[in-house]
Each structure stands twice: as C-alpha cells, then as structure tokens.
Design a protein around this motif. Structure first.
Motif, PDB file in Angstrom:
ATOM      1  N   ALA A 324       0.977  -1.144  -0.043  1.00  0.00           N
ATOM      2  CA  ALA A 324      -0.022   0.091  -0.032  1.00  0.00           C
ATOM      3  C   ALA A 324       0.671   1.214  -0.100  1.00  0.00           C
ATOM      4  N   SER A 325       0.350   2.216  -0.085  1.00  0.00           N
ATOM      5  CA  SER A 325       0.952   3.769  -0.091  1.00  0.00           C
ATOM      6  C   SER A 325       0.045   4.721   0.493  1.00  0.00           C
ATOM      7  N   ILE A 326       0.669   5.831   1.035  1.00  0.00           N
ATOM      8  CA  ILE A 326      -0.248   6.869   1.692  1.00  0.00           C
ATOM      9  C   ILE A 326       0.543   8.234   1.009  1.00  0.00           C
ATOM     10  N   ALA A 327      -0.176   9.176   0.948  1.00  0.00           N
ATOM     11  CA  ALA A 327       0.342  10.508   0.476  1.00  0.00           C
ATOM     12  C   ALA A 327      -0.457  11.614   1.299  1.00  0.00           C
ATOM     13  N   GLY A 328       0.222  12.471   1.669  1.00  0.00           N
ATOM     14  CA  GLY A 328      -0.500  13.635   2.347  1.00  0.00           C
ATOM     15  C   GLY A 328       0.019  15.032   2.015  1.00  0.00           C
ATOM     16  N   VAL A 329      -0.682  15.930   2.025  1.00  0.00           N
ATOM     17  CA  VAL A 329      -0.430  17.350   1.553  1.00  0.00           C
ATOM     18  C   VAL A 329      -0.319  18.173   2.734  1.00  0.00           C
ATOM     19  N   ARG A 330       1.029  18.864   3.046  1.00  0.00           N
ATOM     20  CA  ARG A 330       1.163  19.884   4.137  1.00  0.00           C
ATOM     21  C   ARG A 330       0.884  21.173   3.882  1.00  0.00           C
TER      22      ARG A 330
END
Length: 541
Positions: A324-330
């Motif tokens: 799996a993967s995750i991506a977040g926007v700061r």
C-alpha cells in the motif's frame, strides 16, 4: 450505551472549521476552557494530512541545524507532554542513524545537536555507536564509508486516532462535532464582525446558518478559501509527503533507521508501525487538486526505493513487495520559493473580526497552535463560559487510566481480560486510542471480537466500535481512519470484505444496495490513492 449527539444547535460560542489535528486540538481546548464549540469537517475527520503523516511525534532535530532552537524546544516539550497524557496512543520510539565518510552530517555535528536535544528534554536521550555496533544493530546496512552512528529517542502516534481521541473526548465533555459538513460562507454584521457561519451537509445538501461570534479556520491547505492571506506574497504552498508500505516480515525491526538520501541529502526514514514497514517521506510540490485524494507518483516511489537500496543494498526488497501507499499534503506557508524541504514548519495566526485562521505547524505542536488560536479569539468569546470542565478533564488523559492499569481495574471494561485474554500491552493500546469510550466497546462486543483482524494489531472489537459510535458515513471512513486495516492488509482488506460486512452490519444497518455502493466506492478510493504505485491490483470478487 452511548448515544452520540448528531444534531446541530442554533448557537455556539465558537465554530471550528477543519477536522484535522489542528481543528481537533482547538475543539478540545475550547471544551476544556468551558466553552460550547461546534467542529465541522467538509470530509471525514482526519481525512487530510492528519491521517497521512509519518506518524512521528518528534522534536524536530533538523530544526537545530537551521538555528530554530525555540521551535525545537517547544516540540521536545510537547512530545514529552503527549507521551505522558496519551500512553498507548503516543509511544516511545528509538531512532538509529548510521554516519558515513563524506556523506551526511559528521559525528561532531550530531553530538552537538543531540546534546542540545537531550538538554531540552531534561534527560539524556541519545547514545553513540561504533561502526561494529551499527553493523550489529542494522543488518544489511551499507558498509562502504561507514564510520559510526548515533541513536536518539522520539515518539510515534496513530495520527488519525489522535484526532479522533481529541474530538470524541471533546464531544463527551459537551462539545458537538460533525463530519461531512462544509462551511460555505461567513456571516458578518454591518461592522464586519462575525455573527455566524453557513453550513452544508455533503450528503443531503441541506443548508443552515449557525449563530456564533467566532469562527476558527483550521482547514490546512484550504485555509485561504475562507480567509485570503493578509500578507502580500505570503501564501500556502501545498507540499506532498508520500510513503510506501511493506509487510513487516521483510525486515524485522524495532526502531527507525534514519539516513541521508544520496540524491538530495534529505533525511529519509524506514520505520515500523503496526506490524508493517513504512518508507518515507518525500517533500515535493503538490500541483494536483487539493480537494481530491492525493497519491504517490512513480517518481516519488523510485526516489524512495533508491534511498532504500542505498542504505540497505543487500536487502532483497523491490517495489513489487509494496502492499500500500499513503500521500499527504502539508499546508506550508511560504514567502519565497525555496527547496520544499527547507520551508519553515512554523505556524501563523490571522485575525479578522472574529474570523481566526491558524495554519502551518507540525503534528507534534498542535496544542500550541490551539492555544494561540484561542488566545486570538479571546476578545470575541463570551466572558463567562457556559460549561465548566469536570475534575481531571483538563489533562486530556483517560479518566482513571493510570490507576486502572496499575491496579488491574481496566479489566472491567473489556470482557475476558480477567482470564488473561488480552495482554497489558493491548489493554494500554485500547485505553490510548479510545479513553473512557473503551467501556462502550465492551457494551456492544462479544469476547470473540477481542481478537486481531488477520495478522494486524487491530481488533474486530475496534471495527465494531467505530461502526457504532464514530460517525461513519462511508466504508473508507471505517477502514482507513477509524481503524487502519486498509493500509495493512493485502488489497486494502477487500479479500475479507464478507466477514467485515457480517461483523459490522448490526451497527451500520446498510441494506444490500448501500453495501454494494460502499464497497465499489472503497475499492475505487483505495486503487486511486492507497494502492502500490504503478500497479492496478485485481481485487477479489
């Protein structure tokens, strides 16, 4: 059995817009100060960055190199506070960093920085390792140029559960919170002061005006939608941080390996969490639509894999092993374009006639942001709060936690504990994530529900509790944020969906048509934003 308040009143002392860790922190702080707040979130609680971080509660060691001593000191103190207040949710975590000849920081620089780090924490929190010790502690580590290494202490958190703990503790102490409720406009009087906020339900489309003298804008990357920057040339710069997730058995470890990426000299981490391995993070400009679920790009994935191959050249792990993967926007505030990794993580507060915007900052220092927001709002708030916090509520700790664990009293909240069905570690984990609400879990669950889901550390009881008590509107809310099995199980858990449906059907009461829609929507979200990059996985029928 708890009946959570789902209605919205006509009047509130303040309305917090944004259900990430900043908004949740302000909401919790407002309740503790005796005010009557409403928190609204346009998507799900912790939908954005606050469920997609590196899960680290850290002092910001890199900020010492930039000369930001006050930021580091504040973060170290907040880390220690969170470890004390939320045991079982915020846990100690050890780091180890190999040092190399001609690449990355020197031993002298690390000794100096870590000595300051320990001084700020009030105790020694680092150690020095010889080359042989590093080779013994980090199997398969790159040996070419290896000189020595350092170790230091920080902490780790389930970021989404921290947000939910703050929100639901606040609800239990008198506040109201609603997800999938968008703030569409601010209502002002003739003097320009805030007198209300317009809200719209995402599912029903129902609109209403809520009266309030204060709106706190804690919407992160969306902050300028409600409140344009008052400083010329000073705007939010959305930066994306992405991670790859691997099965933990590929490289068993009990600490974080911190290393310097050979391409750009950024610090990258390989760390254990909930039985899996996380590799991250990147720091790149996010040019996509911030209203959509962000996802890792193939370029980011290749960057991370190149870093892993550099530090562990003999580890036989490839991108095909990723589950799996995750991506977040700061939401980083920027005055001028510099390298993404060099942008400041400090926060700002803007004020405009009862509209208070707080943005920027770090997960670790969310309470400092909350305090600054409440201070800015003080002149607009009622002089005498309607609610008074009860005894022990101001600490944020679960009532009776310390005594309950010490004296064995916590066993009364979970069936079978007296017979040794759950370990003290699991009891502490439940206390940390749910606080006093763990008693609700006992009310609705059978003893057989207090068993792990597959090879994860998540219990079926947590899934049932989330479905019953935690404002679930969509299946993704439950599997990606209330619990995190969508990140830990192959195919996002779709291969056990029949059992998931059977377990939680008594609490959600969805008909078959709704279940069909929810499963298709969850599969689509998982494929687009959480699947391993570059691969379209065929999910089980």
């Amino acid at each position: 059995m708890r009946k959570d308040k789902m209605s919205i009143e006509k009047n509130y002392d303040l309305v917090i817009v944004g259900g990430g860790v900043t908004g949740a922190g302000v909401f919790h702080a407002a309740v503790q100060r005796g005010f009557f707040p409403l928190l609204v979130e346009a998507n799900d609680f912790a939908w954005g960055t606050s469920s997609r971080s590196s899960k680290m509660v850290h002092g910001g060691l890199r900020y010492l190199k930039e000369g930001k001593f006050l930021l580091t000191r504040s973060a170290v103190r907040e880390r220690q506070r969170l470890l004390s207040v939320y045991p079982g949710l915020v846990d100690p975590l050890n780091f180890i960093m190999p040092l190399y000849d001609g690449h990355g920081p020197s031993m002298g620089a690390m000794k100096f920085g870590l000595s300051l780090y320990s001084l700020m924490a009030g105790e020694k929190q680092h150690e020095i390792f010889s080359r042989d010790q590093i080779l013994g502690r980090v199997p398969k580590v790159r040996q070419t140029g290896l000189l020595s290494g350092v170790g230091f202490k920080d902490a780790q958190v389930d970021d989404a559960r921290l947000v939910l703990r703050l929100i639901f503790d606040g609800c239990d102490q008198g506040g109201h919170a609603r997800n999938y409720t968008r703030a569409t406009a601010i209502e002002r009087n003739a003097r320009g002061d805030v007198v209300g906020v317009h809200l719209k339900d995402a599912d029903t489309g129902h609109n209403r005006l809520v009266k309030t003298p204060v709106v706190i804008n804690a919407t992160g990357a969306f902050a300028e939608t409600l409140h344009p920057s008052p400083v010329k040339g000073f705007h939010i710069r959305p930066l994306r941080g992405s991670h790859l997730i691997f099965p933990g058995e590929l490289y068993p470890m009990d600490r974080v390996i911190s290393f310097i990426h050979p391409q750009d000299n950024r610090a990258v981490f390989l760390f254990p969490w909930e039985g899996c391995l996380f590799l991250g993070t990147t720091d790149v400009d996010h040019r996509g639509d911030v209203t959509k679920e962000p996802c890792i790009t193939m370029a980011e994935a290749q960057y991370l894999m190149a870093g892993l191959a550099h530090i562990l050249p003999d580890l036989k792990v490839c991108l095909d092993d990723c589950i799996a993967s995750i991506a977040g926007v700061r939401p980083i505030l920027s005055k001028k374009k510099v390298a993404a990794s060099k942008e400041s993580r400090e926060h700002v507060v803007w004020k405009e006639g009862g509209l208070i915007t707080v943005t920027g900052g770090k997960l670790t220092t969310f309470q400092l942001l909350a305090g600054d927001a409440m201070k800015a709002a003080q002149k607009y708030l009622p002089r005498y709060p309607k609610n008074k916090p009860g005894p022990g509520e101001v600490s944020g700790a679960a009532p009776g936690l310390e005594t309950g664990l010490k004296d064995g009293g916590a066993t009364k909240f979970v069936p079978g504990l007296g017979q040794g069905r759950l370990s003290p570690k699991v009891i502490l984990r439940l206390w940390g994530r749910y606080g006093a609400r763990v008693s609700d879990m006992a009310d609705i669950c059978r003893e057989e529900d207090f068993t792990p889901i597959g090879n994860t550390q998540t219990l079926w009881a947590e899934l049932c509790h989330g479905a019953r008590h935690e404002q679930i509107r969509h299946l993704s809310d439950l599997l990606l944020r209330r619990v995190r099995i969508g990140l830990f199980l192959p195919h996002g858990g779709m291969n056990i969906m029949a059992e998931i449906q059977a377990r939680i059907q008594p609490f959600l009461h969805w008909d078959e048509a709704r279940w069909t829609r929810e499963k298709k929507a969850y599969e689509r979200v998982w494929q687009e934003a959480y699947a391993p990059p570059g691969r379209k996985i065929k999910l089980p029928e």
